[in-house]
Every structure is written in structure tokens, then in C-alpha cells.
Scaffold this motif. Structure first.
Motif, PDB file in Angstrom:
ATOM      1  N   GLY A 282      42.819  33.465  30.197  1.00 28.35           N
ATOM      2  CA  GLY A 282      43.532  33.287  31.460  1.00 28.35           C
ATOM      3  C   GLY A 282      44.026  34.575  32.071  1.00 28.35           C
ATOM      4  O   GLY A 282      44.791  34.554  33.032  1.00 28.35           O
ATOM      5  N   ILE A 283      43.584  35.729  31.560  1.00 30.47           N
ATOM      6  CA  ILE A 283      44.050  37.004  32.114  1.00 30.47           C
ATOM      7  C   ILE A 283      42.897  37.629  32.919  1.00 30.47           C
ATOM      8  O   ILE A 283      41.782  37.716  32.444  1.00 30.47           O
ATOM      9  CB  ILE A 283      44.543  37.941  30.986  1.00 30.47           C
ATOM     10  CG1 ILE A 283      45.413  39.037  31.565  1.00 30.47           C
ATOM     11  CG2 ILE A 283      43.411  38.523  30.174  1.00 30.47           C
ATOM     12  CD1 ILE A 283      46.336  39.629  30.525  1.00 30.47           C
ATOM     13  N   TYR A 284      43.166  37.958  34.173  1.00 33.62           N
ATOM     14  CA  TYR A 284      42.083  38.435  35.042  1.00 33.62           C
ATOM     15  C   TYR A 284      42.388  39.792  35.662  1.00 33.62           C
ATOM     16  O   TYR A 284      41.691  40.761  35.451  1.00 33.62           O
ATOM     17  CB  TYR A 284      41.813  37.441  36.185  1.00 33.62           C
ATOM     18  CG  TYR A 284      41.351  36.116  35.710  1.00 33.62           C
ATOM     19  CD1 TYR A 284      40.018  35.889  35.444  1.00 33.62           C
ATOM     20  CD2 TYR A 284      42.254  35.090  35.477  1.00 33.62           C
ATOM     21  CE1 TYR A 284      39.581  34.674  34.981  1.00 33.62           C
ATOM     22  CE2 TYR A 284      41.831  33.867  35.010  1.00 33.62           C
ATOM     23  CZ  TYR A 284      40.495  33.668  34.774  1.00 33.62           C
ATOM     24  OH  TYR A 284      40.066  32.475  34.302  1.00 33.62           O
ATOM     25  N   TRP A 285      43.460  39.832  36.455  1.00 29.55           N
ATOM     26  CA  TRP A 285      43.721  40.989  37.308  1.00 29.55           C
ATOM     27  C   TRP A 285      43.858  42.281  36.524  1.00 29.55           C
ATOM     28  O   TRP A 285      43.329  43.314  36.920  1.00 29.55           O
ATOM     29  CB  TRP A 285      45.005  40.763  38.110  1.00 29.55           C
ATOM     30  CG  TRP A 285      44.827  39.727  39.151  1.00 29.55           C
ATOM     31  CD1 TRP A 285      45.150  38.405  39.057  1.00 29.55           C
ATOM     32  CD2 TRP A 285      44.260  39.914  40.445  1.00 29.55           C
ATOM     33  NE1 TRP A 285      44.803  37.765  40.211  1.00 29.55           N
ATOM     34  CE2 TRP A 285      44.275  38.662  41.088  1.00 29.55           C
ATOM     35  CE3 TRP A 285      43.742  41.013  41.118  1.00 29.55           C
ATOM     36  CZ2 TRP A 285      43.787  38.483  42.357  1.00 29.55           C
ATOM     37  CZ3 TRP A 285      43.259  40.839  42.395  1.00 29.55           C
ATOM     38  CH2 TRP A 285      43.280  39.582  43.004  1.00 29.55           C
ATOM     39  N   GLU A 286      44.576  42.199  35.418  1.00 35.63           N
ATOM     40  CA  GLU A 286      44.868  43.408  34.655  1.00 35.63           C
ATOM     41  C   GLU A 286      43.575  44.041  34.167  1.00 35.63           C
ATOM     42  O   GLU A 286      43.373  45.254  34.268  1.00 35.63           O
ATOM     43  CB  GLU A 286      45.788  43.079  33.476  1.00 35.63           C
ATOM     44  CG  GLU A 286      47.194  42.670  33.878  1.00 35.63           C
ATOM     45  CD  GLU A 286      47.310  41.193  34.229  1.00 35.63           C
ATOM     46  OE1 GLU A 286      46.267  40.533  34.377  1.00 35.63           O
ATOM     47  OE2 GLU A 286      48.433  40.689  34.368  1.00 35.63           O
ATOM     48  N   LEU A 287      42.659  43.190  33.612  1.00 37.14           N
ATOM     49  CA  LEU A 287      41.420  43.727  33.053  1.00 37.14           C
ATOM     50  C   LEU A 287      40.511  44.276  34.142  1.00 37.14           C
ATOM     51  O   LEU A 287      40.015  45.402  34.054  1.00 37.14           O
ATOM     52  CB  LEU A 287      40.695  42.624  32.271  1.00 37.14           C
ATOM     53  CG  LEU A 287      41.324  42.248  30.939  1.00 37.14           C
ATOM     54  CD1 LEU A 287      40.659  41.019  30.369  1.00 37.14           C
ATOM     55  CD2 LEU A 287      41.174  43.397  29.966  1.00 37.14           C
ATOM     56  N   PHE A 288      40.306  43.465  35.180  1.00 41.53           N
ATOM     57  CA  PHE A 288      39.403  43.922  36.238  1.00 41.53           C
ATOM     58  C   PHE A 288      39.982  45.151  36.936  1.00 41.53           C
ATOM     59  O   PHE A 288      39.245  46.070  37.305  1.00 41.53           O
ATOM     60  CB  PHE A 288      39.137  42.802  37.241  1.00 41.53           C
ATOM     61  CG  PHE A 288      38.216  41.745  36.707  1.00 41.53           C
ATOM     62  CD1 PHE A 288      37.011  42.090  36.118  1.00 41.53           C
ATOM     63  CD2 PHE A 288      38.547  40.405  36.778  1.00 41.53           C
ATOM     64  CE1 PHE A 288      36.158  41.125  35.612  1.00 41.53           C
ATOM     65  CE2 PHE A 288      37.699  39.432  36.268  1.00 41.53           C
ATOM     66  CZ  PHE A 288      36.509  39.794  35.685  1.00 41.53           C
TER      67      PHE A 288
ATOM     68  N   GLY B 138      38.094  48.674  37.124  1.00 45.87           N
ATOM     69  CA  GLY B 138      37.861  49.266  38.438  1.00 45.87           C
ATOM     70  C   GLY B 138      38.444  50.665  38.535  1.00 45.87           C
ATOM     71  O   GLY B 138      37.815  51.578  39.077  1.00 45.87           O
ATOM     72  N   LEU B 139      39.646  50.844  37.975  1.00 48.34           N
ATOM     73  CA  LEU B 139      40.306  52.151  38.048  1.00 48.34           C
ATOM     74  C   LEU B 139      39.487  53.218  37.329  1.00 48.34           C
ATOM     75  O   LEU B 139      39.282  54.318  37.853  1.00 48.34           O
ATOM     76  CB  LEU B 139      41.709  52.047  37.428  1.00 48.34           C
ATOM     77  CG  LEU B 139      42.517  53.333  37.432  1.00 48.34           C
ATOM     78  CD1 LEU B 139      42.972  53.645  38.841  1.00 48.34           C
ATOM     79  CD2 LEU B 139      43.700  53.241  36.501  1.00 48.34           C
ATOM     80  N   VAL B 140      39.004  52.886  36.116  1.00 48.42           N
ATOM     81  CA  VAL B 140      38.230  53.878  35.361  1.00 48.42           C
ATOM     82  C   VAL B 140      36.942  54.227  36.107  1.00 48.42           C
ATOM     83  O   VAL B 140      36.575  55.404  36.222  1.00 48.42           O
ATOM     84  CB  VAL B 140      37.922  53.359  33.941  1.00 48.42           C
ATOM     85  CG1 VAL B 140      37.029  54.356  33.204  1.00 48.42           C
ATOM     86  CG2 VAL B 140      39.201  53.139  33.174  1.00 48.42           C
ATOM     87  N   PHE B 141      36.270  53.204  36.634  1.00 51.81           N
ATOM     88  CA  PHE B 141      35.057  53.472  37.403  1.00 51.81           C
ATOM     89  C   PHE B 141      35.367  54.356  38.606  1.00 51.81           C
ATOM     90  O   PHE B 141      34.611  55.267  38.932  1.00 51.81           O
ATOM     91  CB  PHE B 141      34.392  52.170  37.863  1.00 51.81           C
ATOM     92  CG  PHE B 141      33.352  51.683  36.907  1.00 51.81           C
ATOM     93  CD1 PHE B 141      32.125  52.301  36.834  1.00 51.81           C
ATOM     94  CD2 PHE B 141      33.607  50.612  36.066  1.00 51.81           C
ATOM     95  CE1 PHE B 141      31.160  51.866  35.947  1.00 51.81           C
ATOM     96  CE2 PHE B 141      32.656  50.175  35.175  1.00 51.81           C
ATOM     97  CZ  PHE B 141      31.433  50.800  35.115  1.00 51.81           C
ATOM     98  N   PHE B 142      36.512  54.064  39.258  1.00 53.42           N
ATOM     99  CA  PHE B 142      36.862  54.858  40.430  1.00 53.42           C
ATOM    100  C   PHE B 142      37.053  56.321  40.044  1.00 53.42           C
ATOM    101  O   PHE B 142      36.547  57.224  40.712  1.00 53.42           O
ATOM    102  CB  PHE B 142      38.138  54.319  41.082  1.00 53.42           C
ATOM    103  CG  PHE B 142      38.617  55.168  42.213  1.00 53.42           C
ATOM    104  CD1 PHE B 142      38.004  55.093  43.451  1.00 53.42           C
ATOM    105  CD2 PHE B 142      39.653  56.065  42.041  1.00 53.42           C
ATOM    106  CE1 PHE B 142      38.419  55.885  44.498  1.00 53.42           C
ATOM    107  CE2 PHE B 142      40.078  56.867  43.078  1.00 53.42           C
ATOM    108  CZ  PHE B 142      39.459  56.775  44.308  1.00 53.42           C
TER     109      PHE B 142
END
Lengths: 339, 437
Positions: free
Chosen positions: B401-407, B411-415
Motif C-alpha cells: 500500500g505504499i506508492y508515493w515514497e517509492l516512486f 524519480g529523484l535518483v533518475f533525475f
């Protein structure tokens, strides 16, 4: 360089193709690990923990087979497969067996040339609703908006169910379980429908699970089980009877707690003795040693223990045994005798 | 000067005025704000609307980050901690999942006592690429650059060192054949330099490596491909694709411009076919179709197959980008090279390519960034890249049930990685600027 690797692989493959006959047992024993196909993550059925150790109900079957064949429940190489890649991975020999909550259907068994060796979980499509909706049966859902994954059999089952009961619904198409969860919680749909085990897992992840309930109706049959390739019956037998051993062990009262005692010497119950190899030589018929089943059961416990540990009522998922109870308890689990 | 006319004309000022500060509105921050944010009524309106939107976003995101829970073992524990602070479950991020699964997100299933190996391979890569990226690094370091791909492969996958030694030997053999035949015939030398190493790789390298390993076993613990995962996998696929696709793409671009019919046709067909089909189809080809074509029991490494497909795919794009650079070059440059009496390889190496590649830098880096982000597509063929791991982590009852934190984290690392590539390309363009200055 790139081309040469490709060509090299093809050439090597050409040399070894002749030797690669259907002797999966020999391959596994020579390799020392079992290649077992699992999902890319499904709550309760297969997931790695923080240390990277795989655990779950399907994983338990893999480990039992590894314990029976190799004597080491950790000698499993878990290969993650998606819905698209699972069958080719098995057909091409990349994995030795697939334990990936796969529904046993006619075409998969015949047309795709696989052998389902049994059923380790009887699933079925169910409905989840917010408790405040005040509905107690799926037949009262006339006019409801339903979140449903597109392009799946659940979509067809749903249409059938509503048509036979002559009630209407409005589908809200979604792509993944994650999206469904968000849509459902945001109130974009009144009902979420998918396999009942999936619904239970989804509900368990909610902030307040008690505000949601599963309706009693199960509208489809989804028998999930491990499968192997056609054409290697010896290997199919091993996986089938390992699963049967887990089921029979629960029926006979053999668990990971008492297996050391029961397996040490022949006891009073002849079937337990045959199962655990303290009497007769059942294992040798499959090319294994006498206490293969004892190792399989000791790996993660019998069927009931695996169920309780991973998806049972004491876990956050909280599935009741239901159809997955032993036949003696009114369920469908029925292992053929060990004789 | 003021003295010269001091007594001549009364109305001419005979002393300089003291310098006074510029008006308040024409200096410092005020000037900047006036010119950039409030220069016209439309600009004023846009500024106010933007600030309002920024405020709305930050009002949601900042408390969510500042209230973040870092110490918890499950999502429900996170929620309890937030509830104890009197906050709802959406008022604070549960970043504990990143902390709990940090190693998995970074290294996948790589054995934990060997984490230093991919890290060392990455550092080695960074050091090895220095002489390529920065001209002040001594040229001798290029030898390390040549060895880095083999050492990196060995560090990540482990096993006997002789395997990579004998594969690397193929390049030496190719070079030796080329030098030996160069005097006889140029085309023969080229063909020989390609064919002999391939034959060597197919029939000699494997057995030789095996025999030498029996005599002198030097090696480190082997790691299987499916133990790779997380950002290690994304970076391996991305970097291998980038490093391999650039030379291949340049060759294809030159091939497409070639006067030789077969080479030209092959290049055109290759580029158009690869470019005309989506990457995800090629990945499915790599993972599914190859399995049908190869004999049963073949174990051709899936990660290797993916790297090959990604490389070919991005090489087709690079080829077109480089072709653009070649086309932008005035014909006079080609003619000048001919007039100097340079043969084809020399004219390309010394005159044409340096200029064409300089023009192509933004396009090449653009393709690389796209390629790196496209590595996340491997999740669809069952590889556990960072996106795949968000699924695996969620499949654990603790973190279901955890979504935002992981994505958000992925996303941050890719950025960060893609942004640095973009910055480097801007810097490189400025360094190579030769005109208009």
C-alpha cells in the motif's frame, strides 16, 4: 563483440542441444539449484523480505520441491516472471517449474503444452465494497460503478454475472492493482472486483480495513497451481507428489514441529510411515531417497502451516481456509493416498 | 580637462560630479525583479499565478516531507507514529521504506558482502571515462579506459578472470591480423581483423580459458544475472548501452553515407528496422522470441540479451543524430580533406568526425538520457529494476500500500543522473565552441 557473444551463444547452444534431453531431475541435481518461476511480487504469495529472502505461499512450494530433490530448501534460484513471460520462461527451460498463482485452464494445459501438477490455492473472483454502502450481496449491486482490470478474464466473468442476474453496472476500467486501489479509495468506484485473495491483500493494506468488506459471492473458478513442461513425466511426478505430500501431511497430522520425532522411526500409522519413508521405499520410484517428503515438510511445514504463515487468518491478509480446507473439514484439498 | 576651459565659458561645468548610486529601482534585486518578474501587466499576472501555484504545491509537499517518518518497520507502524503525533496518514511521508529497503533499491539481490564490487566497478567506470570526457587528463589513462569494460564486467559478474582475459585477447588478435595484412591489401586486412577474432571467440577462447583456469585458478565469487537489480541493474544496462551504442552508431552513420552499395543498404535497413519498432517489442523479442529460436536448454543470459537489444536500439538513433552532424558539415571540409591527400579513415578521424560529432553533442546526449530512462521498460520482461522493485517491496505485507515514497525516490535518483548528463553536455558544448567568439 556484441555479435560474437550472440553467435557464440548460438554455437554453444548447438553443441549442447543434443544433450539437453528431458531430464529435468538430472539437470537440477547437477546444477545444485532449482530454478523456480515466481511473480514479480504478490502479497502473501511471493515477495522478498528486507534481506532479499523470498517468502510467501507459492515460494513455499518451490522450497519444498528443492528440499525434496536437493535436500536444501534454500537451494532455489527464484526467477521473477510477468504474466507475459511466465510461459515462455517455462517452455524454454529457463525455469524448471512455475509457482506463480497461475490459473489451471484447458488451453494452458493442452494448447500451451504444460502440465499442471495440482492445485495449491482455490481462488475465485470476488467483490469488495465500503461497509457504509450497506450492501450484503453482490446481487444488490444494481447500477453500481465497478473498478475492473481491463483485458482480463475478470472482466468477462463480471459481465456474465451481471447479465445472468439481470442487473446493470458501470465499469471503471483500470490497468493495475495499484491504480485500482487508489481509484477505489478515492471513491471513483463503488465496487472493486478481482481475485478474492488479491482483494483480501488489498484490503489489508488500507488504513482502516474494517470500513471495507468482501461480499460472499465468488463468481468464478480460479484454481491456482504449480506447473511444469509437458514431456518430462518423472519431473512432473516429483512436483505433484511434493505438493501432495504437503497436503497429506496436514491431513495426517504431520507438521514441522513433530516431523523430527515421526520421521526418526516407524510409528503406528502406516501411511505416515510410508510418507516419511520410515517404511517402504516410495521415494525410490521417483529417483529420490526415502525421506524426500520428510525434508519437503520440514522445509516450511505442511500445507496448513504454509497457509497460516503466509496468507492465513493471523496474517494481515487474513484469508479463511474456505475451499482450501482439507476434505475432512469441508474443503477441496484431497491428496491421493501414499501407497 | 576641466582646467582647460575653466575661465573660457561660464556655463561649462569645470568639475566632475561625484558618482552617485543608481536609482533604487535600477539596481540589485529590485532591478532583477522588475525586469524579470514584473516588466509588464501580463508578466505581473503570470508571476502572481505562478507563485500561487508554487504555494499550493509546496503547502502540500513540504509538510509531507518535514513530517516524514524515518524509523519504522512497516506501513502500519508509520501510520501509528503519525497518528501519535496527531497527524493523518497522508500528512507525512513514510520514508522508512527507503531506509528499510535502501540496499535492495540500490543493489537488488546482489549478495550483501559483495556490495563493494558493483560500487568499485562504477567508480572504475567514472575514472576510466575521465580521459574521454576531459581533455586535461593525461592521454596514457586511455589504456585504463580500454581495460575498464572488461574489468567492470568481471567485478560485477565475478567468476574466473581468465574468461575476460581471453575475450580481451580477441581485440589484440584482431589488431595483430590487421597490422600483418595491412601491407598486402587494405580490405583483406579489415575483413581479417573482423573474422579472425570472431572465429577465435567462437572456438578457441572458451576452451583456452577453461584450461588455463584449471592450471591457475584465479577468480572471485560469481554472481548470477538475476541477482542484479535495482539501480545497479538500471545503471549497468544504461551505461553498457551508452558506451557500446556510440561507436556502433557512428559506424552506422558513416555506413549510411558510404558509396559502397552493400554497406549502405545494410546500414539503412538496420537503422530503419530497429528505429521503426518500439523498444518494448525488441525487449520482448529478446526475452521471449529468442527463447523459441534458441534450442531448449540454452541459457543465454537475459541481462546480456537486454543489453544487446538496448544497444542496437540506441545505436540506430545515434546513427541518425550523427548523420545530421555529418550533413551539417560544408562539403568544403570533405574536399579539403581530399585535397590534403588524406585517405578515408584519416579524413574521417582528423577532419570530418571531430566537427560532425561536436555538432551532434546535444542530440547524442539527448538519446543517451532517453536510453537511460528507457531501461525501466525491462520491468515488463520480469527484471527487477528500480520500478520492478517498488512492486516487489509492496508485495511484502509490511509495505503493502505504499506508492508515493517509492516512486518519488526512484524519480529523484533518475533525475539526478539524467540532469548531470545534461549539464555535462552543456559544459562540453561550451568547451568545444570555436566560432563566434
Amino acid at each position: 563483440m556484441k555479435h560474437s557473444v550472440l553467435l557464440g551463444a548460438i554455437t554453444v547452444a548447438g553443441f549442447t542441444a543434443g544433450a539437453a534431453a528431458a531430464d529435468t531431475l538430472g539437470d537440477v541435481q547437477e546444477r545444485g539449484t532449482l530454478n523456480c518461476g515466481v511473480t514479480t511480487g504478490l502479497v502473501g504469495f511471493a515477495a522478498p523480505d528486507a534481506n532479499g529472502e523470498w517468502e510467501g505461499f507459492d515460494v513455499g512450494v518451490c522450497r519444498a520441491v528443492a528440499a525434496a530433490v536437493l535436500g536444501d530448501a534454500s537451494a532455489v534460484n527464484f526467477v521473477t516472471t510477468t504474466g507475459q513471460t511466465r510461459f515462455t520462461a517455462l517452455a524454454s527451460g529457463e525455469i524448471d517449474m512455475l509457482a506463480r498463482n497461475t490459473t489451471w485452464t484447458f488451453s494452458r494445459d493442452t494448447d500451451l503444452a504444460f502440465e499442471f501438477v495440482g492445485i495449491n490455492y482455490y481462488d475465485g473472483q470476488g467483490f469488495m465494497i465500503p461497509r457504509e454502502l450497506g450492501v450484503s450481496s453482490a446481487k444488490d449491486l444494481d447500477g453500481a460503478t465497478v473498478c475492473i482490470q481491463t483485458g482480463t478474464t475478470t472482466e468477462l466473468n463480471l459481465a456474465d454475472f451481471f447479465r445472468t442476474n439481470n442487473i446493470s453496472y458501470e465499469p471503471v476500467p483500470i490497468e493495475t492493482n495499484a491504480e485500482a486501489q487508489q481509484q477505489y479509495l478515492a471513491g471513483a468506484c463503488d465496487v472493486y472486483t478481482t481475485d478474492a485473495s488479491g482483494l483480501a491483500a488489498t484490503r489489508a493494506s488500507f488504513e482502516s480495513p474494517d470500513e471495507h468488506m468482501l461480499l460472499p459471492e465468488i463468481i468464478s473458478k480460479e484454481p491456482l497451481g504449480p506447473l511444469v513442461r509437458h514431456g518430462d513425466h518423472e519431473w512432473g511426478d516429483i512436483v505433484r507428489w511434493t505438493l501432495n505430500a504437503l497436503i497429506a501431511a496436514e491431513e495426517l497430522g504431520v507438521s514441522s514441529a513433530n516431523i523430527a520425532d515421526l520421521g526418526a522411526a516407524a510409528g503406528e500409522n502406516p501411511e505416515v510411515n510410508r510418507l516419511l519413508g520410515t517404511e517402504g521405499e516410495l521415494g525410490s520410484y521417483m529417483g529420490l531417497d526415502a525421506d524426500w517428503a520428510a525434508r519437503a515438510i520440514a522445509a516450511g511445514g505442511n500445507y496448513g502451516e504454509l497457509f497460516e504463515k503466509n496468507i492465513g487468518e493471523n496474517t494481515p491478509i487474513g484469508l479463511a481456509r474456505g475451499l482450501n480446507a482439507q476434505w475432512t473439514d469441508g474443503g477441496l484439498l484431497y491428496s491421493p493416498p501414499f501407497r | 580637462m576641466s582646467d582647460t576651459h575653466a575661465q573660457t565659458v561660464a556655463y561649462v561645468r569645470d568639475t566632475m560630479l561625484a558618482e552617485s548610486a543608481p536609482p533604487l529601482a535600477e539596481k540589485g534585486a529590485v532591478k532583477w525583479f522588475r525586469e524579470n518578474l514584473f516588466s509588464s501587466p501580463v508578466n505581473v499576472l503570470l508571476t502572481i499565478v505562478s507563485l500561487f501555484v508554487l504555494f499550493l504545491v509546496l503547502r502540500l509537499v513540504l509538510p509531507w516531507l518535514t513530517n516524514a517518518v524515518w524509523d519504522a518497520n512497516s506501513l502500519s507502524e508509520c501510520r501509528e507514529i503519525l497518528a501519535a503525533k496527531g497527524l493523518g496518514s497522508h500528512d507525512g511521508a513514510c520514508l522508512a521504506v527507503i531506509k528499510d529497503r535502501w540496499h535492495q533499491l540500490m543493489f537488488g539481490f546482489y549478495p550483501s558482502h559483495l556490495y563493494w564490487r558493483p560500487v568499485l566497478a562504477f567508480v572504475l567506470f567514472l575514472v576510466a571515462i575521465m580521459p574521454v570526457l576531459f581533455s586535461w587528463v593525461p592521454r596514457q589513462a586511455l589504456y585504463l579506459t580500454a581495460a575498464a569494460p572488461f574489468l567492470g564486467y568481471w567485478l560485477v559478474w565475478g567468476g574466473s578472470i581468465w574468461g575476460i582475459v581471453f575475450v580481451a585477447l580477441a581485440i589484440v588478435i584482431g589488431y595483430a591480423v590487421f597490422r600483418a595484412l595491412e601491407g598486402v591489401n587494405g580490405i583483406l586486412a579489415t575483413v581479417g581483423a573482423i573474422l579472425v577474432p570472431i572465429i577465435y571467440l567462437l572456438y578457441a577462447a572458451g576452451p583456452l580459458a577453461g584450461q588455463v583456469n584449471d592450471i591457475l585458478p584465479i577468480g572471485i565469487e560469481a554472481v548470477k544475472s538475476n541477482q542484479l537489480g535495482g539501480f545497479t541493474l538500471a545503471i549497468i544496462i544504461g551505461l553498457a548501452g551508452i558506451v557500446l551504442s556510440l561507436p556502433l552508431g557512428i559506424l552506422l552513420a558513416l555506413g549510411r553515407q558510404s558509396d559502397l552499395f552493400i554497406i549502405k543498404t545494410f546500414s539503412v535497413i538496420f537503422i530503419e528496422v530497429i528505429r521503426g519498432v518500439p523498444l518494448i517489442v525488441w525487449l520482448f523479442t529478446a526475452s521471449l522470441l529468442l527463447n523459441y529460436f534458441l534450442p531448449p536448454g540454452t541459457n543465454f543470459d537475459l541481462v546480456l540479451r537486454v543489453i544487446i537489444m538496448v544497444t542496437l536500439f540506441s545505436a540506430a538513433y545515434i546513427a541518425e543524430v550523427v548523420r545530421g552532424g555529418l550533413a551539417a558539415l560544408p562539403t568544403g571540409q570533405y574536399e579539403a580533406a581530399d585535397a590534403l591527400g588524406l585517405d578515408y579513415p584519416k579524413s574521417m578521424r582528423l577532419i570530418v568526425l571531430p566537427q560532425a560529432l561536436k555538432i551532434s553533442i546535444p542530440g547524442i546526449v539527448n538519446t543517451f538520457i532517453g536510453l537511460f530512462k528507457d531501461t525501466t521498460l525491462v520491468v515488463f520482461i520480469g527484471l527487477s529494476d528500480p520500478i520492478g522493485f517498488t512492486n516487489l517491496i509492496r508485495a511484502n505485507t509490511d509495505w503493502n500500500g505504499i506508492y508515493w515514497e517509492l516512486f518519488g525516490f526512484v524519480g529523484l535518483v533518475f533525475f539526478i543522473l539524467c540532469f548531470s548528463m545534461g549539464r555535462y553536455s552543456l559544459w562540453l558544448e561550451r568547451q568545444l565552441q570555436r566560432e563566434h567568439r
